[in-house]
Design a protein around this motif. Structure first.
Motif, short mmCIF file in Angstrom:
data_model
loop_
_atom_site.label_atom_id
_atom_site.label_comp_id
_atom_site.label_asym_id
_atom_site.label_seq_id
_atom_site.Cartn_x
_atom_site.Cartn_y
_atom_site.Cartn_z
N VAL A 29 19.45 6.64 33.70
CA VAL A 29 18.00 6.69 33.47
C VAL A 29 17.39 7.86 34.23
CG1 VAL A 29 15.82 5.49 33.87
CG2 VAL A 29 17.79 4.23 32.98
N PHE A 30 17.82 8.09 35.45
CA PHE A 30 17.29 9.22 36.22
C PHE A 30 17.61 10.54 35.54
CE2 PHE A 30 16.01 8.34 40.86
CZ PHE A 30 15.27 7.24 40.49
N ILE A 31 18.84 10.69 35.07
CA ILE A 31 19.22 11.92 34.38
C ILE A 31 18.38 12.11 33.12
CG2 ILE A 31 21.08 13.02 33.04
CD1 ILE A 31 23.05 11.81 35.05
N PHE A 32 18.19 11.06 32.37
CA PHE A 32 17.38 11.13 31.15
C PHE A 32 15.95 11.56 31.47
CE2 PHE A 32 14.62 9.11 27.94
CZ PHE A 32 15.12 9.72 26.80
N ARG A 33 15.45 11.17 32.65
CA ARG A 33 14.10 11.54 33.07
C ARG A 33 14.04 12.90 33.75
NH1 ARG A 33 12.10 5.69 35.61
NH2 ARG A 33 11.81 4.64 33.60
N GLY A 34 15.18 13.57 33.84
CA GLY A 34 15.21 14.88 34.45
C GLY A 34 15.21 14.85 35.96
N LYS A 35 15.57 13.70 36.55
CA LYS A 35 15.62 13.58 38.00
C LYS A 35 17.05 13.76 38.48
CE LYS A 35 11.75 10.33 38.51
NZ LYS A 35 11.35 9.01 39.07
N SER A 36 17.19 14.26 39.69
CA SER A 36 18.52 14.37 40.29
C SER A 36 18.83 13.10 41.06
CB SER A 36 18.58 15.58 41.23
OG SER A 36 17.62 15.44 42.27
N GLY A 37 20.12 12.89 41.30
CA GLY A 37 20.52 11.74 42.10
C GLY A 37 20.41 10.44 41.34
N GLU A 38 20.04 9.39 42.06
CA GLU A 38 20.03 8.05 41.51
C GLU A 38 19.02 7.21 42.28
OE1 GLU A 38 23.86 6.76 44.20
OE2 GLU A 38 24.12 7.55 42.19
N PRO A 39 18.58 6.09 41.73
CA PRO A 39 17.63 5.25 42.46
C PRO A 39 18.27 4.63 43.69
CG PRO A 39 18.37 4.14 40.47
CD PRO A 39 18.90 5.53 40.39
N SER A 40 17.50 4.50 44.74
CA SER A 40 18.00 3.88 45.96
C SER A 40 18.03 2.37 45.83
CB SER A 40 17.12 4.27 47.15
OG SER A 40 15.83 3.65 47.01
N ARG A 41 18.73 1.71 46.73
CA ARG A 41 18.72 0.25 46.75
C ARG A 41 17.30 -0.27 46.95
NH1 ARG A 41 23.75 1.28 49.03
NH2 ARG A 41 25.45 0.12 48.06
N GLN A 42 16.60 0.33 47.88
CA GLN A 42 15.24 -0.13 48.16
C GLN A 42 14.38 -0.03 46.90
OE1 GLN A 42 13.37 1.77 51.48
NE2 GLN A 42 11.61 0.39 51.47
N PHE A 43 14.54 1.05 46.17
CA PHE A 43 13.79 1.25 44.92
C PHE A 43 14.13 0.15 43.92
CE2 PHE A 43 13.25 3.04 40.68
CZ PHE A 43 12.01 3.67 40.77
N LEU A 44 15.41 -0.16 43.77
CA LEU A 44 15.84 -1.12 42.75
C LEU A 44 15.58 -2.56 43.15
CD1 LEU A 44 19.18 0.46 41.50
CD2 LEU A 44 16.99 0.35 40.30
N LEU A 45 15.39 -2.84 44.42
CA LEU A 45 15.08 -4.20 44.85
C LEU A 45 13.59 -4.51 44.76
CD1 LEU A 45 17.62 -4.62 47.77
CD2 LEU A 45 17.51 -5.98 45.67
N ASP A 46 12.79 -3.53 44.38
CA ASP A 46 11.40 -3.77 44.04
C ASP A 46 11.39 -4.27 42.59
OD1 ASP A 46 8.78 -3.39 42.91
OD2 ASP A 46 8.29 -2.10 44.61
N PRO A 47 10.91 -5.48 42.33
CA PRO A 47 10.98 -6.03 40.97
C PRO A 47 10.37 -5.13 39.90
CG PRO A 47 10.38 -7.76 42.51
CD PRO A 47 10.37 -6.47 43.28
N ARG A 48 9.26 -4.47 40.19
CA ARG A 48 8.64 -3.60 39.19
C ARG A 48 9.57 -2.46 38.81
NH1 ARG A 48 3.68 -2.85 37.24
NH2 ARG A 48 2.82 -4.32 38.75
N ASN A 49 10.16 -1.81 39.80
CA ASN A 49 11.08 -0.72 39.52
C ASN A 49 12.33 -1.23 38.80
OD1 ASN A 49 9.36 1.03 40.88
ND2 ASN A 49 10.42 0.78 42.82
N ASN A 50 12.81 -2.38 39.21
CA ASN A 50 14.03 -2.91 38.63
C ASN A 50 13.86 -3.20 37.15
OD1 ASN A 50 16.02 -5.30 38.01
ND2 ASN A 50 16.79 -4.27 39.84
N VAL A 51 12.77 -3.86 36.79
CA VAL A 51 12.53 -4.17 35.38
C VAL A 51 12.31 -2.88 34.59
CG1 VAL A 51 10.94 -5.29 33.77
CG2 VAL A 51 11.66 -6.48 35.86
#
Length: 356
Positions: free
Chosen positions: A245-267
């Motif tokens: 998803v990050f690559i598709f959005r033109g972002k480098s790297g990957e989402p952090s654990r903290q980012f993905l454990l936020d329900p809004r970001n996760n969904v």
């Protein structure tokens, strides 16, 4: 989940938010994924050893995606919420069990919404907010619990009426059990429905599909961390679907654990990945029902394995799928897909959707 353990302490998932390295100095994505996952498993094993020393070998509890645990009092007291059976078990080895259990009961009943726990950037819960378990637990008067007074009163009631002791090895374990309400899964689903609706509209994905996937993945447990390091409500992996998803959005790297454990970001990330499956990896499948079956199975086991179920050649696989009825596609996937887990996954999600 292939493990002898049952519960993963939230302490592990929170400590891992910053435990692993960033994307710098990475040799290859595969090497990094293996290294990162190994580090995660090492941390779990170290934590499990500490638990075993205190509780005994038969009492080591490590979480799956549908269980929450919190250890307190130097690992002497623990809270386990099973989000499938709907049972909260609070138990202690302490010499002062009443005191320790009451504190754990009250803190569990009043635990804040997950984003406040994960971010740890608020000193105390906003008094205008409901506890995470609000409406999922009813007290002795069949009332939901929002404030400390009612939580303390219910704790006193439980300790007076529902206190139990069990033996395990050389230990006597004092505990209480609390039953969640019968529709506890729906109660949790309502909490996250606005996030699901928002993501469904943003990515043109069926809201019911997202809800069914969340129920199968985590039973709406926002704290979910699996042994494969899949995170949150939709069990997103940083290094695979998250990275895609990050690559598709033109972002480098990957989402952090903290980012993905936020329900809004996760969904959001999980639904964005469903959109990628629909519009990119499985593009060309014409029948929307056949496409949905392929998307569901791909969410669990990857689009490549889905297409290879029909042919090693992608274009030929799409052609074969398009020549079949949706029922034939479903039958092929649940009988011939290389992964038994993915076959079962399609059945479970489809059963929740109720239209196969």
């Amino acid at each position: 989940m292939k493990t002898n353990f049952k519960i993963l302490a939230l302490l592990i998932s929170v400590s891992l938010l910053t435990a692993c390295p960033g994307s710098n100095n990475r040799k290859t994505d595969k090497d990094y994924y293996v290294k990162d996952t190994n580090a995660f498993n090492i941390l779990i094993s170290q934590y499990a050893n500490n638990i075993e020393e205190i509780w005994g070998p038969k009492e080591v509890l490590i979480a799956g995606p549908k269980d929450y645990v919190q250890y307190e009092d130097n690992l002497q007291t623990r809270v386990h919420i099973n989000f499938v059976s709907g049972i909260i078990t609070i138990e202690t080895l302490s010499d002062t069990p009443i005191e320790n259990l009451k504190e754990a009961i009250v803190s569990t009943l009043l635990m804040p919404e997950p984003v406040d726990i994960i971010r740890r950037d608020k000193i105390s819960q906003n008094l205008s907010e409901e506890p995470f378990l609000y409406n999922q637990v009813l007290d002795q008067e069949r009332q939901p619990i929002r404030w400390s007074g009612r939580a303390n009163s219910f704790a006193d009631y439980l300790l007076a009426n529902n206190l139990n002791v069990r033996s395990s090895g050389s230990h006597n374990i004092t505990y209480v059990e609390i039953k969640l309400v019968a529709n506890h899964i729906n109660q949790r689903a309502r909490k996250f429905l606005p996030l699901v609706t928002e993501a469904a509209n943003r990515y043109s994905i069926d809201e019911r599909l997202i809800l069914a996937i969340i129920e199968v993945e985590s039973a709406f447990n926002p704290y979910a961390v699996s042994r494969t390091d899949s995170l949150g409500l939709m069990q997103v992996q940083q290094h695979t679907s998250g990275r895609d998803v990050f690559i598709f959005r033109g972002k480098s790297g990957e989402p952090s654990r903290q980012f993905l454990l936020d329900p809004r970001n996760n969904v959001d990330i999980g639904t964005a990945y469903l959109s990628l499956l629909k519009t990119k990896y499985l593009a060309g499948i014409k029948n929307p029902i056949s496409l949905r079956y392929a998307m569901i199975t791909s969410y669990n086991g990857g689009a490549g394995s889905v297409l290879r179920t029909f042919s090693d050649d992608r274009n030929e696989a799409i052609k074969i799928i398009n020549s079949m009825t949706p029922q034939q596609v479903y039958r092929k996937l649940v009988t011939s897909h290389v992964s038994q887990e993915s076959r079962n996954y399609l059945v479970k999600v489809s059963n929740l959707l109720g239209n196969h």
